[in-house]
Scaffold this motif. Structure first.
Motif, PDB file in Angstrom:
ATOM      1  N   THR A 188      -0.898  -6.796   0.370  1.00  0.00           N
ATOM      2  CA  THR A 188      -2.044  -7.549  -0.127  1.00  0.00           C
ATOM      3  C   THR A 188      -1.548  -8.643  -1.063  1.00  0.00           C
ATOM      4  OG1 THR A 188      -3.495  -5.639   0.048  1.00  0.00           O
ATOM      5  CG2 THR A 188      -4.205  -7.396  -1.434  1.00  0.00           C
ATOM      6  N   ARG A 202       0.286  -2.042   4.515  1.00  0.00           N
ATOM      7  CA  ARG A 202      -0.556  -3.183   4.137  1.00  0.00           C
ATOM      8  C   ARG A 202       0.062  -3.911   2.951  1.00  0.00           C
ATOM      9  NH1 ARG A 202      -4.784  -3.116   0.392  1.00  0.00           N
ATOM     10  NH2 ARG A 202      -4.796  -0.852   0.550  1.00  0.00           N
ATOM     11  N   SER A 232       0.828  -1.200   0.000  1.00  0.00           N
ATOM     12  CA  SER A 232       0.000   0.000   0.000  1.00  0.00           C
ATOM     13  C   SER A 232       0.867   1.256   0.000  1.00  0.00           C
ATOM     14  CB  SER A 232      -0.903   0.023   1.229  1.00  0.00           C
ATOM     15  OG  SER A 232      -0.118   0.137   2.408  1.00  0.00           O
ATOM     16  N   HIS A 249      -4.530 -10.039   3.652  1.00  0.00           N
ATOM     17  CA  HIS A 249      -3.771  -8.809   3.822  1.00  0.00           C
ATOM     18  C   HIS A 249      -2.948  -8.970   5.092  1.00  0.00           C
ATOM     19  CE1 HIS A 249      -6.603  -6.962   0.961  1.00  0.00           C
ATOM     20  NE2 HIS A 249      -7.527  -7.608   1.652  1.00  0.00           N
TER      21      HIS A 249
END
Length: 128
Positions: free
Chosen positions: A66, A64, A15, A103
């Motif tokens: 993912t 984050r 992120s 995540h």
């Protein structure tokens, strides 16, 4: 199905935003995730939104990761494999799963170590 094989050439998106993990009694429309059980509500929210939140506890500085691969329900040990690999790199994780993907949040100061370990597993790292 072997989790290591799933990770080979699997994409992991990092992120751009940095997140806070918050304990609160309220939901928030800007939350990335809201986890509610019988004793508390946990929000994962971009740090820029924390000021608009009435929170009991706020833990900032999370990035984050993912796993951009559809993970079938019958896949056994995926998160255990990821968590173990990151633990061996001394990286603590906060995990959130959605219907078909996972995540993993890691502290900003541990991001490089986490990404190095995931690359060693064969993951492709995608920066936003």
């Amino acid at each position: 199905m072997d989790p290591i094989q799933v990770l080979q050439d699997g994409a992991v998106r990092v992120s751009e935003a940095t997140y806070a993990v918050c304990r609160t009694d309220h939901s928030h429309p800007a939350a990335f995730a809201t986890i509610r059980d019988e004793t508390e509500t946990t929000l994962i929210i971009e740090e820029s939104e924390v000021g608009s939140l009435d929170a009991e506890t706020v833990e900032t500085g999370w990035k984050r990761l993912t796993f951009e691969m559809e993970l079938p329900f019958e896949l056994v040990g995926f998160l255990a494999t990821v968590a173990t690999e990151l633990a061996e790199a001394d990286v603590s994780v906060f995990v959130v799963s959605s219907y078909s993907t996972d995540h993993v949040l890691v502290k900003q100061e541990n991001l490089d170590d986490a990404l190095s370990r995931l690359e060693e597993l064969g993951c492709r790292i995608l920066m936003q």
